[in-house]
Write an enzyme that holds these catalytic residues in place. Structure first.
Site, mmCIF file in Angstrom:
data_model
loop_
_atom_site.group_PDB
_atom_site.id
_atom_site.type_symbol
_atom_site.label_atom_id
_atom_site.label_comp_id
_atom_site.label_asym_id
_atom_site.label_seq_id
_atom_site.Cartn_x
_atom_site.Cartn_y
_atom_site.Cartn_z
ATOM 1 N N ASP A 34 -63.888 43.153 0.058
ATOM 2 C CA ASP A 34 -63.878 41.831 -0.592
ATOM 3 C C ASP A 34 -65.201 41.402 -1.209
ATOM 4 O OD1 ASP A 34 -61.385 42.017 0.520
ATOM 5 O OD2 ASP A 34 -61.557 40.270 1.819
ATOM 6 N N GLU A 82 -59.447 40.233 -1.554
ATOM 7 C CA GLU A 82 -58.476 39.285 -0.989
ATOM 8 C C GLU A 82 -57.832 38.581 -2.173
ATOM 9 O OE1 GLU A 82 -59.893 36.870 2.236
ATOM 10 O OE2 GLU A 82 -58.085 35.629 2.241
ATOM 11 N N LYS A 139 -55.318 42.647 -1.184
ATOM 12 C CA LYS A 139 -54.686 42.409 0.131
ATOM 13 C C LYS A 139 -54.460 40.908 0.315
ATOM 14 C CE LYS A 139 -59.076 42.422 2.721
ATOM 15 N NZ LYS A 139 -59.139 40.969 2.902
ATOM 16 N N LYS A 142 -56.251 38.906 5.825
ATOM 17 C CA LYS A 142 -57.649 39.169 6.146
ATOM 18 C C LYS A 142 -57.839 40.657 6.430
ATOM 19 C CE LYS A 142 -58.493 34.772 5.820
ATOM 20 N NZ LYS A 142 -58.925 34.291 4.488
ATOM 21 N N VAL A 167 -67.729 41.662 3.134
ATOM 22 C CA VAL A 167 -67.770 40.291 3.673
ATOM 23 C C VAL A 167 -66.353 39.818 4.004
ATOM 24 C CG1 VAL A 167 -69.831 39.736 2.364
ATOM 25 C CG2 VAL A 167 -67.611 39.283 1.322
ATOM 26 N N CYS A 172 -62.789 39.256 7.395
ATOM 27 C CA CYS A 172 -62.054 40.383 6.818
ATOM 28 C C CYS A 172 -62.591 41.744 7.241
ATOM 29 C CB CYS A 172 -61.995 40.246 5.299
ATOM 30 S SG CYS A 172 -60.922 38.887 4.798
ATOM 31 N N GLN A 212 -68.834 47.572 25.288
ATOM 32 C CA GLN A 212 -67.896 48.291 26.148
ATOM 33 C C GLN A 212 -67.679 49.726 25.676
ATOM 34 O OE1 GLN A 212 -64.532 45.642 27.568
ATOM 35 N NE2 GLN A 212 -65.157 44.512 25.722
HETATM 36 C C1 C5J Z 1 -63.061 37.345 3.901
HETATM 37 C C2 C5J Z 1 -62.533 35.026 4.282
HETATM 38 N N1 C5J Z 1 -63.071 38.272 2.958
HETATM 39 N N2 C5J Z 1 -63.616 34.811 5.035
HETATM 40 N N3 C5J Z 1 -62.322 36.219 3.674
HETATM 41 O O1 C5J Z 1 -63.712 37.485 4.920
HETATM 42 O O2 C5J Z 1 -61.728 34.145 4.114
#
Ligand code: C5J
Length: 232
Positions: A34, A82, A139, A142, A167, A172, A212
């Site tokens: 994204d 996104e 997509k 997320k 990001v 995401c 973990q």
């Molecule tokens: C992504 C969002 N790409 N934070 N989207 O993380 O809404």
């Protein structure tokens, strides 16, 4: 890369946390989540939620260095965005109506309709623009596996290992990495190639991923990945 080309199958090792991360370029994809104008530039979806988008732009040079090094090795690249259908039939009210943003998904904003496929805000920023032959997937969720052909595309390319950039870390990127981990992919997130609007959330997400014994996967700096690539 073209499907006919042969990728390097030697095992390389990244100095990572919680322990070394072995991979082969041949069976690994670089996944860039994204890195689209809607999240990185003023006037998009990220800003409409009240976020300071300038934080995210800081990772672009490191992402670009990794992308160029990965391309030089002939590795597979997958870009996600996104984005929703223009009729928003893939955008549930639970996503569109939540909160009180200044712009909702589908509304007309400074970069076109927010998070709608084909609009200017959904385009990947020029510094990381996909090359012909690289996979680009829109997509609606997320996570990158939800309502997309990503698993099929990766399986057809013989991919078992994923390197994540993009990001935001805790939304995401982490969701996609968790989905991938559950599907059996070995996952590494590059610490300086991912960012959040909330630095504390980034730190917490990275800590959770590698806790973990690597419950979701590994983390490493881009310098460690580049060192592994140049050792091959
Ligand atoms: C992504 C969002 N790409 N934070 N989207 O993380 O809404």
């Amino acid at each position: 890369m073209n499907s006919g080309e042969v990728r390097d199958a030697r095992t390389l090792v990244v100095e990572a946390q919680p322990f070394d991360f072995p991979f082969e370029v041949a069976s690994t994809a670089l996944v860039i989540i994204d890195m689209q104008r809607d999240f990185i530039e003023p006037g998009g979806f990220g800003a409409s939620l009240g976020n300071d988008v300038s934080l995210l732009a800081a990772i672009v040079p490191a992402c670009r260095t990794v992308l160029q090094a990965w391309r030089a090795q002939g590795g597979l690249v997958l870009h996600t965005r996104e984005a929703h259908r223009p009729d928003l039939r893939d955008c549930p009210p639970a996503k569109r109506l939540r909160g009180n943003p200044s712009l909702r998904i589908g509304d007309a904003g400074p970069m076109g309709r927010v998070l709608v496929s084909g609009e200017p805000g959904v385009q990947i920023i020029p510094a990381l623009a996909p090359l012909p032959g690289e996979i680009v997937v829109d997509k609606p969720g997320k996570g990158m596996f939800h309502a997309t052909p990503v698993d099929l595309l990766l399986q057809q390319a013989g991919i078992r290992t994923l390197l994540f950039m993009g990001v935001t870390t805790e939304v995401c990127v982490q969701t996609s990495m968790r989905e991938a981990n559950d599907r059996g992919y070995e996952c590494l997130v590059l610490e300086d190639c991912t960012e959040s609007y909330f630095p504390a959330f980034k730190a917490a997400a990275l800590a959770m991923i590698r806790a973990q014994g690597g419950i979701v996967g590994w983390t490493a700096g881009s310098a460690e990945l580049l060192a592994a690539l140049h050792s091959g």
